[in-house]
Design a protein around this motif. Structure first.
Motif, PDB file in Angstrom:
ATOM      1  N   ASN A 145       0.852  -1.187   0.000  1.00 41.93           N
ATOM      2  CA  ASN A 145       0.000   0.000   0.000  1.00 41.93           C
ATOM      3  C   ASN A 145       0.893   1.245   0.000  1.00 41.93           C
ATOM      4  OD1 ASN A 145      -1.695   2.196   0.735  1.00 41.93           O
ATOM      5  ND2 ASN A 145      -3.150   0.771   1.682  1.00 41.93           N
ATOM      6  N   LYS A 146       0.887   1.981  -1.099  1.00 42.34           N
ATOM      7  CA  LYS A 146       1.760   3.143  -1.229  1.00 42.34           C
ATOM      8  C   LYS A 146       1.407   4.262  -0.264  1.00 42.34           C
ATOM      9  CE  LYS A 146       2.946   2.475  -6.127  1.00 42.34           C
ATOM     10  NZ  LYS A 146       2.923   3.090  -7.479  1.00 42.34           N
ATOM     11  N   ASP A 147       0.174   4.251   0.248  1.00 34.73           N
ATOM     12  CA  ASP A 147      -0.224   5.277   1.219  1.00 34.73           C
ATOM     13  C   ASP A 147       0.313   4.976   2.611  1.00 34.73           C
ATOM     14  OD1 ASP A 147      -1.617   6.687  -0.713  1.00 34.73           O
ATOM     15  OD2 ASP A 147      -3.506   5.631  -0.332  1.00 34.73           O
ATOM     16  N   GLU A 269      -7.450  -2.770  -7.888  1.00 38.43           N
ATOM     17  CA  GLU A 269      -7.565  -1.555  -8.682  1.00 38.43           C
ATOM     18  C   GLU A 269      -8.994  -1.018  -8.637  1.00 38.43           C
ATOM     19  OE1 GLU A 269      -7.071  -0.181 -13.362  1.00 38.43           O
ATOM     20  OE2 GLU A 269      -6.038  -1.964 -12.643  1.00 38.43           O
ATOM     21  N   ASN A 274      -4.267   2.498  -3.734  1.00 34.63           N
ATOM     22  CA  ASN A 274      -3.020   3.036  -4.266  1.00 34.63           C
ATOM     23  C   ASN A 274      -1.915   2.048  -3.914  1.00 34.63           C
ATOM     24  OD1 ASN A 274      -1.006   4.706  -5.288  1.00 34.63           O
ATOM     25  ND2 ASN A 274      -0.867   5.930  -3.421  1.00 34.63           N
TER      26      ASN A 274
END
Length: 410
Positions: A145-147, A269, A274
């Motif tokens: 999770n890029k967040d 997606e 993200n």
């Protein structure tokens, strides 16, 4: 755009002859070919089906079914006359399908075989005979999770994930995986020198030479068990519901990274996550974490009343052009060699991660003896991860059970 495309596809079904759902015997008798496709994957072949119908002057019925369930359904529907001509299945089921006489062999030119990756063609070959053509390849990858964590902060080793997990054990987690299942645990077992069945010099599997309880396998499983016994994984991640817990926590933003597979690319997606993807981390012994190489295939039912047309369909649906379209619509990585350098594949992060991890992936033996391996090994792993047994004791029992059950098959 993808959702809009699905809506447009649905409105076109009546005109194209493509039907997603449950067919009846009466309906199937009106078609020249019946094709069982995977759930939500019909959109990947709709244009090719329509083109094949026009070129051959035939009608094709496509029914979507969970691909892992199709072989079981074929056992009943095939003899009843309500089964498919063409179906799809995981490569590890091919041995069972051949032994039970459920799948027809096919004959193709060497140039066709050479257009696919070696491993994918090998997965469809039993005792030198080809029984299908590869649809797609997959292997486990790391979703993050890029967040919650940046690519620069991402641990590159399982030890680093273990240490990070110690600080994330209340309402959030650093890392989760389904290590109570052999499908995922083989990544560590293989990296420590464990194996399912050994092979002789000709590549034949030695079904009584099992390495799931050798020293390396025991060391690997003992290490993975720490994530459970030290409370670094939630209680609900063991057993049948484990996959639902893992995916739900990731979608809810409560876990930084999970080990999963390409089948979750589209769902994550669609959920608006993200996320990024990477190859699997390094193991504590310095080896790269391995993974299971999965191959989905198109195969012809032995009950098909039109096998020659079915074989022509297999060649058409898996050619380079149609494989590219299917990839672009479904994100299932094709097994066609020429497509590995196509921009749509080469510039896709997920496809790149799968390609990198595939260098460390191993095919699961496509023989009937694998059925008991899954049953016994998964049961042992659940007992170990629950803290009810040490790795050595439980794996010894599992291996003995596998050998005893498979001896009865001989």
């Amino acid at each position: 755009m993808k959702r809009l495309g699905k809506l447009l596809l649905s409105s076109m079904l009546a005109f194209s002859g493509l039907v997603a759902g449950v067919g009846t015997v009466t309906a199937q008798e009106e078609y020249d070919l019946v094709v069982w496709e995977d759930v939500n994957k019909g959109i990947g072949i709709s244009a090719a089906v329509e083109q094949f119908e026009e070129e051959h002057g035939v009608k094709i019925l496509v029914i979507e079914k969970a691909y892992a369930q199709q072989l079981e359904d074929l056992r009943l529907d095939g003899p009843a006359g309500s089964g498919p001509d063409v179906f799809t299945m995981p490569a590890d089921q091919i041995g069972t399908a051949v032994v039970e006489g459920l799948v027809r062999p096919i004959e193709v030119e060497d140039s066709v075989k050479q257009s696919f990756t070696d491993a994918s063609i090998q997965s469809q070959t039993v005792n030198g005979t080809l029984y299908g053509l590869p649809k797609s390849v997959e292997t486990q990858i790391l979703f993050y999770n890029k967040d919650l964590i940046s690519e620069e902060e991402l641990p590159t080793s399982l030890d680093e994930w273990y240490e990070l997990s110690k600080d994330n054990t209340n309402d959030s987690f650093a890392f989760l995986a389904l290590f109570d299942q052999l499908y995922y645990t083989m990544g560590a077992i293989g990296g420590y020198g464990g194996y399912i069945f050994n092979q002789d010099e000709n590549g034949n599997y030695l079904t009584e030479d099992i390495g799931l309880n050798n020293d390396g396998a025991v060391e690997a499983v003992d290490y993975l068990a720490k994530f459970y016994t030290e409370g670094l994984f939630p209680d609900g991640i063991i057993g049948e519901q484990g996959i639902n817990v893992l995916e739900a926590l990731f979608v809810e933003g409560r876990v930084q990274a999970i080990i999963s597979g390409p089948w979750n690319l589209e769902p994550f997606e669609s959920a608006g996550l993200n996320f990024g993807v990477k190859e699997l981390p390094m193991l504590p012994n310095g080896e790269h974490m391995q993974s299971v190489a999965g191959v989905k295939s198109y195969n012809i039912s032995s009950y098909s009343k039109n096998p020659e047309l079915a074989e022509a369909f297999l060649l058409f649906i898996t050619n380079e052009e149609n494989s590219l379209v299917r990839y672009e619509e479904t994100q299932e990585v094709p097994a066609v060699l020429a497509l590995s350098e196509h921009p749509s594949v080469a510039e896709n992060d997920a496809a790149e991660a799968i390609a990198l991890q595939s260098e460390h992936a191993r095919l699961i033996p496509g023989i009937v003896q694998m059925n008991e391996v899954w049953n016994s090994a998964d049961m042992a792993l659940q007992i170990i991860m629950n803290g009810q047994s040490g790795a050595k004791e439980a794996l010894d029992i599992a291996v003995q059970q596998i050998i005893s059950t498979n001896q009865a098959l001989q």
